[in-house]
Design a protein around this motif. Structure first.
Motif, PDB file in Angstrom:
ATOM      1  N   LEU A 146       0.734  -1.230  -0.060  1.00 34.65           N
ATOM      2  CA  LEU A 146       0.030  -0.073  -0.036  1.00 34.65           C
ATOM      3  C   LEU A 146       0.920   1.127   0.053  1.00 34.65           C
ATOM      4  N   GLY A 147       0.446   2.411  -0.691  1.00 37.48           N
ATOM      5  CA  GLY A 147       1.362   3.570  -0.503  1.00 37.48           C
ATOM      6  C   GLY A 147       0.482   4.645  -0.970  1.00 37.48           C
ATOM      7  N   LEU A 148       1.137   5.852  -0.746  1.00 35.48           N
ATOM      8  CA  LEU A 148       0.841   7.217  -1.008  1.00 35.48           C
ATOM      9  C   LEU A 148       1.607   7.863  -2.071  1.00 35.48           C
ATOM     10  N   GLY A 149       1.372   8.811  -2.648  1.00 40.18           N
ATOM     11  CA  GLY A 149       1.961   9.525  -3.453  1.00 40.18           C
ATOM     12  C   GLY A 149       1.343  10.903  -4.120  1.00 40.18           C
ATOM     13  N   TRP A 150       2.200  11.728  -4.576  1.00 44.81           N
ATOM     14  CA  TRP A 150       1.672  13.046  -5.160  1.00 44.81           C
ATOM     15  C   TRP A 150       2.249  13.233  -6.476  1.00 44.81           C
ATOM     16  N   ASN A 151       1.337  13.512  -7.556  1.00 43.41           N
ATOM     17  CA  ASN A 151       1.794  13.618  -8.823  1.00 43.41           C
ATOM     18  C   ASN A 151       1.651  15.114  -9.585  1.00 43.41           C
ATOM     19  N   TRP A 152       2.591  15.376  -9.927  1.00 42.93           N
ATOM     20  CA  TRP A 152       2.459  16.941 -10.516  1.00 42.93           C
ATOM     21  C   TRP A 152       2.940  17.022 -11.893  1.00 42.93           C
ATOM     22  N   TRP A 153       2.152  17.459 -12.562  1.00 45.87           N
ATOM     23  CA  TRP A 153       2.568  17.647 -14.075  1.00 45.87           C
ATOM     24  C   TRP A 153       1.905  18.968 -14.783  1.00 45.87           C
ATOM     25  N   ARG A 154       2.554  19.427 -15.852  1.00 50.89           N
ATOM     26  CA  ARG A 154       2.194  20.611 -16.707  1.00 50.89           C
ATOM     27  C   ARG A 154       2.081  20.175 -17.984  1.00 50.89           C
ATOM     28  N   ARG A 155       0.855  20.593 -18.760  1.00 47.58           N
ATOM     29  CA  ARG A 155       0.736  20.640 -19.983  1.00 47.58           C
ATOM     30  C   ARG A 155       0.467  21.936 -20.777  1.00 47.58           C
TER      31      ARG A 155
END
Length: 279
Positions: A146-155
């Motif tokens: 099990l895990g947690l994360g943060w995803n950041w991206w720019r288009r």
């Protein structure tokens, strides 16, 4: 302050810190540090760097009707560091992505305006998993996690007459990894696989429009699958993977000229060729 305002700097800092700890602190020092709780069980530490050549495929829908699509190559690189004590694992990771993909379709705030151009991508992903390793017959293993994360991206299609969008998503994920010793032509190697689901918990899409300022949209997340399979030969790992993101419609937000803007139902499918090295 939303994370997307700090995304670029935090991503660069996370890559630098993880790489620095991976090269500057010997495993024995980490084991001493992690054993100060009084538990004398040994801690094993492993590191992995990887690169991925991705084919990215994005779709936006009105109901079941596709209104916009993006597709093309992206490149991802990253590092992970895994700690194992008594078959309990903790694995932080960080990765970065760049891409240049085709963009075709209508814009959410201008449904009658059709564009056929390119979009530039930049992004980071930071997270950590906790797992339990089960040893099976023949040195095979299974590891639910099990895990947690943060995803950041720019288009960015602003330079082509469209908007610049900055997404940040906090997500939870879970699944299982497995590995087994295999033989092909009398040459031994190890096979591995991973399968799981990701759930976006909180997502913000900040859309900057030329002459209209910026609006913040909040598309709702949906379950998104990921999988990987491949082989390990000595310190090298080669594989193929599938990743996805699923988002439902956001509630509309009005621009200064009262034009309503909403993020449409969206789906991303990402197919990758992967190579990694353990150190």
């Amino acid at each position: 302050m939303r994370l997307n305002k700090l995304g670029l700097w935090i991503g660069v800092a996370a890559v630098s810190v993880l790489c620095a700890t991976g090269s500057s602190m010997p495993a024995s020092a980490e084991e001493d540090f992690l054993s100060q709780s009084g538990n004398d069980s040994p801690v094993s530490v492993s590191n992995q760097a990887w690169g991925r050549l991705e084919y990215f495929n994005w779709r936006e829908y009105d109901g079941k009707l596709s209104r916009a699509k993006e597709s093309g190559p992206r490149l991802s690189v990253g590092v992970a560091r895994s700690y194992n004590r008594d078959d309990i694992t903790f694995t932080p990771r960080v990765g970065a992505m760049v891409g240049y993909v085709g963009n075709e379709g209508t814009l959410g705030y201008a449904p009658n305006r059709y564009i056929d151009t390119y979009a530039k991508y930049l992004g980071f992903d930071v997270g950590a998993d906790v797992g339990v390793v089960y040893h099976l017959q023949g040195e095979s293993t299974v590891e639910p996690f099990l895990g947690l994360g943060w995803n950041w991206w720019r288009r960015d299609i602003a330079s082509w007459g469209g908007p610049r969008e900055t997404w940040d998503t906090i997500y939870a994920r879970g699944g299982a990894r497995a590995s087994a010793n295999l033989v092909a032509g009398q040459k031994p190697f190890r096979g591995y696989g991973e399968l799981g689901l990701r759930m976006p918990l909180s997502t913000q899409d900040s859309v900057k429009l030329a002459g209209q300022g910026k609006v913040n949209l909040k598309p709702r997340g949906a379950l998104s699958a990921f999988a990987e399979a491949g082989v390990v030969i000595d310190r090298w790992r080669f594989g193929v993977s599938y990743d996805s993101w699923r988002f439902m419609n956001s509630d509309p937000v009005a621009l200064p000229d009262a034009t309503p803007v909403a993020q449409r139902k969206s789906a991303a499918d990402i197919y990758s060729l992967n190579a990694g090295y353990s150190f």
